[in-house]
Motif scaffolding. Structure first.
Motif, PDB file in Angstrom:
ATOM      1  N   ALA A   1       0.875  -1.219  -0.010  1.00 17.33           N
ATOM      2  CA  ALA A   1      -0.171  -0.213   0.218  1.00 17.33           C
ATOM      3  C   ALA A   1       1.326   1.313   0.182  1.00 17.33           C
ATOM      4  O   ALA A   1       2.143   1.329   0.672  1.00 17.33           O
ATOM      5  CB  ALA A   1      -0.438  -0.052   1.211  1.00 17.33           C
TER       6      ALA A   1
ATOM      7  N   GLN B   1     -15.513   7.081  -6.604  1.00 15.80           N
ATOM      8  CA  GLN B   1     -14.768   5.450  -6.400  1.00 15.80           C
ATOM      9  C   GLN B   1     -13.752   5.608  -5.189  1.00 15.80           C
ATOM     10  O   GLN B   1     -13.300   6.454  -5.107  1.00 15.80           O
ATOM     11  CB  GLN B   1     -13.840   5.032  -8.020  1.00 15.80           C
ATOM     12  N   TYR B   2     -13.457   4.516  -4.137  1.00 17.95           N
ATOM     13  CA  TYR B   2     -13.357   5.180  -3.379  1.00 17.95           C
ATOM     14  C   TYR B   2     -12.394   3.589  -3.255  1.00 17.95           C
ATOM     15  O   TYR B   2     -12.277   2.282  -4.311  1.00 17.95           O
ATOM     16  CB  TYR B   2     -14.069   4.357  -2.152  1.00 17.95           C
ATOM     17  N   ASP B   3     -11.021   3.128  -2.791  1.00 12.65           N
ATOM     18  CA  ASP B   3     -10.380   2.335  -2.683  1.00 12.65           C
ATOM     19  C   ASP B   3     -10.639   1.138  -1.479  1.00 12.65           C
ATOM     20  O   ASP B   3     -10.365   0.312  -0.877  1.00 12.65           O
ATOM     21  CB  ASP B   3      -8.793   2.225  -2.643  1.00 12.65           C
ATOM     22  N   ASN B   4     -12.109   1.339  -0.393  1.00 13.59           N
ATOM     23  CA  ASN B   4     -12.473   0.273   0.420  1.00 13.59           C
ATOM     24  C   ASN B   4     -12.212  -1.366  -0.101  1.00 13.59           C
ATOM     25  O   ASN B   4     -11.991  -1.845   0.548  1.00 13.59           O
ATOM     26  CB  ASN B   4     -13.546   0.850   0.501  1.00 13.59           C
TER      27      ASN B   4
ATOM     28  N   LEU C   1      -4.413   6.141  -1.489  1.00 15.94           N
ATOM     29  CA  LEU C   1      -5.430   5.831  -0.561  1.00 15.94           C
ATOM     30  C   LEU C   1      -6.998   6.129  -0.698  1.00 15.94           C
ATOM     31  O   LEU C   1      -6.903   7.317   0.158  1.00 15.94           O
ATOM     32  CB  LEU C   1      -5.146   4.632   0.628  1.00 15.94           C
ATOM     33  N   LYS C   2      -8.098   6.246  -0.954  1.00 10.46           N
ATOM     34  CA  LYS C   2      -9.502   6.815  -0.723  1.00 10.46           C
ATOM     35  C   LYS C   2     -10.337   5.740  -0.245  1.00 10.46           C
ATOM     36  O   LYS C   2     -10.902   4.781  -0.342  1.00 10.46           O
ATOM     37  CB  LYS C   2     -10.238   7.120  -2.242  1.00 10.46           C
TER      38      LYS C   2
ATOM     39  N   LYS D   1     -10.363  -2.848  -1.317  1.00 11.69           N
ATOM     40  CA  LYS D   1      -8.871  -3.536  -0.848  1.00 11.69           C
ATOM     41  C   LYS D   1      -8.737  -3.904   0.491  1.00 11.69           C
ATOM     42  O   LYS D   1      -7.884  -5.287   0.611  1.00 11.69           O
ATOM     43  CB  LYS D   1      -7.785  -2.383  -1.603  1.00 11.69           C
TER      44      LYS D   1
END
Length: 309
Positions: A196, A272-275, A200-201, A277
Motif C-alpha cells: 500500500a 470511486q474509493y479503495d474500500n 488511498l481513498k 481493497k
C-alpha cells in the motif's frame, strides 16, 4: 509475518484509536514517539516508547530505527506539519524504513491550489516532499471529514438546541465522512499491507445534508429542522469578507472555508474509493454513526475520541 509500526504523536486522538486496533494483532510490534510518555494510556503497556519532541533529530532517528512503516499522527501548526514531518521522513530514509503514512486524514487536498484551503497547505508540501524521495514511499489516506466533528457547534451545521441542520447550497451536495475509529481501522489495514503506497481513498459514507437529516429522524425519532443559509456564492462571499475583516480571527472564517471547499466539489474524494481493497473493514456510514451515538452526545462526540482505549 511480523511487522513493526512506528506511531509518531502516539498520545493524540487518532493515534490512540490506531494503536488500540493494532495492539489486537499479535504479529504487530508498536514503537511510539511522544513528548510526554506519562500521557500514554496504561493499556498501551506493550508499546515501546521513545521520548522526544518533533525537532529532536537523535530521538527521531532512534524512534524510526527498526520500523517497517511509520505513521505520523501529528496535528498542529504549519511548522510542525511540514518541518516536523520532513524530519521524520528524512529519518525513515536514513534508517531504511520503506513506507511513511503522512498526516493528516482529510479531504482530497491534491486538487487544491496552495492558499485555497490554507490548513491543508502542509499536506500539499509533504506530498511533494515524499514524491521526491527514492528511499521511502509515501502513503496518503483520504477519508473526507471526521464524522465525529460534523455535529459540533464549532462547525456551524448542527444546532443541538433547536435541532436544526443549517446548510449552504442546494442541500444536495455530497458530504464525505469517516469516523475516527473507522479511519483508524483502515489505517491499520494499510500498515499491514506492505504494497500500500500512494493515495488511498477510504471513506465511511457519503450523504447529502437532506439524507443526513432523514437518517437523524429515522434513528432518533425526531424530525430535525433543515434550514438553508444561502447559495454557495453567498458562502464564498461571506468567508472572504470575514477573512478580510480580521485575518487573525481564524475561527470566524476557517470552518466556512472547509464547508465551501468540501461541498463545491473541489475536494471530493469519490465517488470511486479503495474500500474494497480492505474487505475486513466495514465502512461506517453517516447513519451507522448516528446509531452508535446518543442524540445528546452528538455535539461533544469529539471530546471522547481516543479515551476508551
Amino acid at each position: 509475518m511480523s511487522i513493526t509500526v512506528g506511531i509518531a504523536g502516539i498520545t493524540g486522538r487518532f493515534a490512540r484509536e490506531l494503536t488500540s486496533i493494532l495492539l489486537k494483532n499479535p504479529n504487530v510490534t508498536i514503537k511510539g514517539y511522544c513528548r510526554d510518555p506519562s500521557k500514554v494510556p496504561q493499556s498501551f503497556s506493550n508499546v515501546s516508547l521513545v521520548k522526544g519532541d518533533a525537532y529532536d533529530e537523535p530521538a527521531i532517528q532512534s524512534f524510526v530505527t527498526g520500523c517497517d512503516v511509520v505513521v505520523c499522527c501529528y496535528l498542529g501548526d504549519p511548522k510542525l506539519m511540514v518541518e516536523g514531518q520532513k524530519l521524520l521522513i528524512d529519518a525513515c530514509a536514513a534508517q531504511g524504513v520503506p513506507r511513511y503514512v503522512a498526516s493528516d486524514w482529510c479531504v482530497d487536498y491534491t486538487k487544491l491550489k496552495l492558499g485555497q484551503l490554507f490548513p491543508k497547505d502542509p499536506m500539499i508540501h509533504i506530498k511533494a516532499y515524499l514524491d521526491a524521495q527514492d528511499k521511502v514511499k509515501g502513503v496518503h489516506i483520504l477519508v473526507g471529514m471526521f464524522t465525529n466533528g460534523f455535529f459540533g457547534a464549532h462547525f456551524g451545521i448542527y444546532d443541538a438546541v433547536t435541532t436544526t441542520f443549517k446548510y449552504w447550497g442546494t442541500g444536495n451536495e455530497i458530504w464525505e465522512g469517516t469516523t475516527y475509529r473507522n479511519a483508524a481501522e483502515y489505517t491499520a489495514a494499510v500498515c499491514l499491507d506492505k504494497d500500500a503506497v500512494g493515495i488511498l481513498k477510504l471513506v465511511g459514507g457519503r450523504s447529502t445534508i437532506h439524507e443526513i437529516a432523514t437518517s437523524f429522524e429515522r434513528v432518533y425519532g425526531v424530525k430535525p429542522n433543515v434550514e438553508c443559509q444561502g447559495s454557495l456564492d453567498d458562502l464564498f462571499k461571506l468567508m472572504n469578507e470575514q477573512r478580510e475583516k480580521d485575518p487573525k480571527d481564524l475561527f470566524s472564517y476557517m470552518f466556512l472555508l472547509f464547508h465551501y471547499y468540501m461541498i463545491n466539489g473541489t475536494t471530493e474524494i469519490g465517488p470511486q474509493y479503495d474500500n474494497d481493497k480492505y474487505p475486513q473493514v466495514k465502512p461506517v456510514t453517516w447513519e451507522d454513526y448516528l446509531r452508535n451515538v446518543s442524540q445528546d452526545q452528538l455535539p461533544n462526540a469529539m471530546s471522547v475520541v481516543g479515551q476508551n482505549v
